[in-house]
Design an enzyme around this catalytic site. Structure first.
Site, mmCIF file in Angstrom:
data_model
loop_
_atom_site.group_PDB
_atom_site.id
_atom_site.type_symbol
_atom_site.label_atom_id
_atom_site.label_comp_id
_atom_site.label_asym_id
_atom_site.label_seq_id
_atom_site.Cartn_x
_atom_site.Cartn_y
_atom_site.Cartn_z
ATOM 1 N N CYS A 142 -0.444 2.357 6.757
ATOM 2 C CA CYS A 142 0.058 1.062 7.191
ATOM 3 C C CYS A 142 0.371 0.239 5.951
ATOM 4 C CB CYS A 142 -0.964 0.351 8.076
ATOM 5 S SG CYS A 142 -2.568 0.068 7.292
ATOM 6 N N CYS A 179 0.802 -1.225 0.000
ATOM 7 C CA CYS A 179 0.000 0.000 0.000
ATOM 8 C C CYS A 179 0.834 1.275 0.000
ATOM 9 C CB CYS A 179 -0.946 0.019 1.206
ATOM 10 S SG CYS A 179 -2.092 -1.369 1.226
ATOM 11 N N GLY A 233 1.195 -3.863 4.436
ATOM 12 C CA GLY A 233 1.178 -5.298 4.652
ATOM 13 C C GLY A 233 2.540 -5.851 5.030
ATOM 14 N N HIS A 285 -9.313 2.650 -2.315
ATOM 15 C CA HIS A 285 -7.906 2.352 -2.012
ATOM 16 C C HIS A 285 -7.328 1.440 -3.092
ATOM 17 C CE1 HIS A 285 -4.258 1.278 -0.162
ATOM 18 N NE2 HIS A 285 -4.681 0.373 0.707
#
Length: 399
Positions: free
Chosen positions: A385, A95, A387, A355
């Site tokens: 955040c 992300c 992964g 997203h």
């Protein structure tokens, strides 16, 4: 021999509208088409720039395979009309891929290795699903308990954060509702107009009786995610989807999406050479790791690190784009760092806007660049955040 450190400036920043996946406006639009579009829109903002001066194209993508494979950065750069001399590289930090690409471009310029780089991100979750087409988890993950979190789905990590930081279901639903309300208001007042490059979706349908292909076009100019029909009552009725008796639902989680963004980053030398007007300066970037099973809390480690690198205090931040992977982790980060809620996602976040994974960091960077200028603010941040247990944060200054 060490290079002299210099500033990296953003002179153009554009993004495509964010489409809902897998049945939204871009369901049949290949990701390189979205990326080609935003590259061309970004370069159109700087007509004085010689395209031959671009030294590299750095693009983030969370699942660079299938339609997003074959080094989509290089392919899209050439298809967008850039000279064959321009390089291209696709990077993956899940992300944070898009903001990592931006930071990499800024780093090359700051150490004097380049003067003009195009950075951005792209993701089609309609064509390449979450985890990719053939996910395969290493069996070594299961040999040691401390690594089990690497195998957790993102929703389960959100449940772990909600439990550890005591984030109630009611608070998550309220946060989600407010995200939609802020996004709807932002759309109504044109807050995204400066950053969005409207996209013409071309649809081809075979007419067997006439033996021809019918071609139609539909202009998409706004993000598809915000829902005017969302209510607290409706959100409260949704069932948890990741853990029995949990609190994380489809309504208080980010939406699967399609999108792309591009930002042009240059040195002071290039500003003068091509008579460019800087919009912002890329100040600092930091990545920090956390236990994978609570990956959502990652920004609590990355934000202080980025602030320290920039020589800033938290209260000097005027605008914070905190990616809303889940309401649970967003609320936990806000509480843990005592972030000012009024400065966090003033235009809504991923729960409402969507997203598109590897594109999100670049998309939200474009939002920060334009929002700081519209509202005459000084410092903005993009943070999320990541992964496998990480947090990322980048700081941008209006100039």
């Amino acid at each position: 021999m060490s290079k002299q450190v210099q500033d990296a400036y953003i002179v153009a920043a554009n993004r495509a509208p964010i489409g809902k996946a897998p049945r939204g406006a871009f369901k049949n639009t290949r990701p390189e088409e979205l990326l080609m579009h935003v590259i061309q829109a970004t370069l159109a903002r700087v007509p004085g720039l010689d395209p031959q001066a671009i030294e590299d194209v750095i693009i983030g993508c969370a699942f660079p395979e299938a339609e997003q494979g074959l080094n989509i950065a290089r392919v899209s750069a050439l298809l967008a009309g850039l000279p064959v001399t321009v390089g291209g590289v696709t990077v993956n930090r899940y992300c944070a891929s898009g903001v990592t690409a931006l930071a990499m471009a800024a780093d090359r310029i700051r150490v004097g290795e380049a003067d003009v780089i195009l950075a951005g991100g792209v993701e089609s979750m309609s064509m390449v699903p979450m985890m990719g087409n053939t996910p395969s988890v290493s069996p070594h993950i299961f040999e040691q308990d401390e690594h089990l979190g690497l195998a957790y789905g993102m929703g389960l990590t959100a449940e772990k954060v909600a439990q550890r930081w005591s984030v109630k279901r009611e608070a998550q639903d309220l946060f989600s509702f407010e995200s939609h309300q802020k996004a709807l208001k932002a759309q109504a007042t044109g807050e995204f107009n400066d950053e969005i490059a409207p996209f013409d979706v071309t649809t081809r349908s075979p007419d067997l009786q006439r033996g021809q292909i019918d071609v139609s076009q539909q202009l998409t100019a706004q993000d598809e995610g915000p829902r005017a029909d969302t209510s607290l009552a409706a959100l409260s009725k949704l069932k948890p989807v990741f853990a029995q008796g949990g609190s994380v639902t489809a309504g208080n989680s980010s939406q699967m999406s399609d999108g792309a963004a591009a930002l042009l980053v240059v040195s002071e030398k290039a500003l003068k050479q091509f008579n460019l007007t800087p919009l912002a300066r890329f100040v600092s970037f930091a990545v920090r790791g956390v236990p994978p099973e609570i990956m959502g809390i990652g920004p609590k480690e990355a934000i202080p690190a980025a602030l320290k690198a920039a020589g800033l205090k938290q209260d000097q931040l005027d605008w914070i784009e905190l990616n809303e992977a889940f309401a649970a982790q967003s609320l936990a980060v806000i509480e843990e760092l005592k972030l000012d809620p009024k400065k966090v996602n003033p235009l809504g976040g991923a729960i409402a806007l969507g997203h598109p994974l590897g594109a999100t960091g670049a998309i939200r960077a474009a939002t920060v660049v334009h929002a700081l200028r519209r509202h005459a603010l000084k410092y903005g941040m993009v943070t999320m955040c990541v992964g496998a247990g990480m947090g990322a944060a980048g700081i941008i200054e209006r100039v």
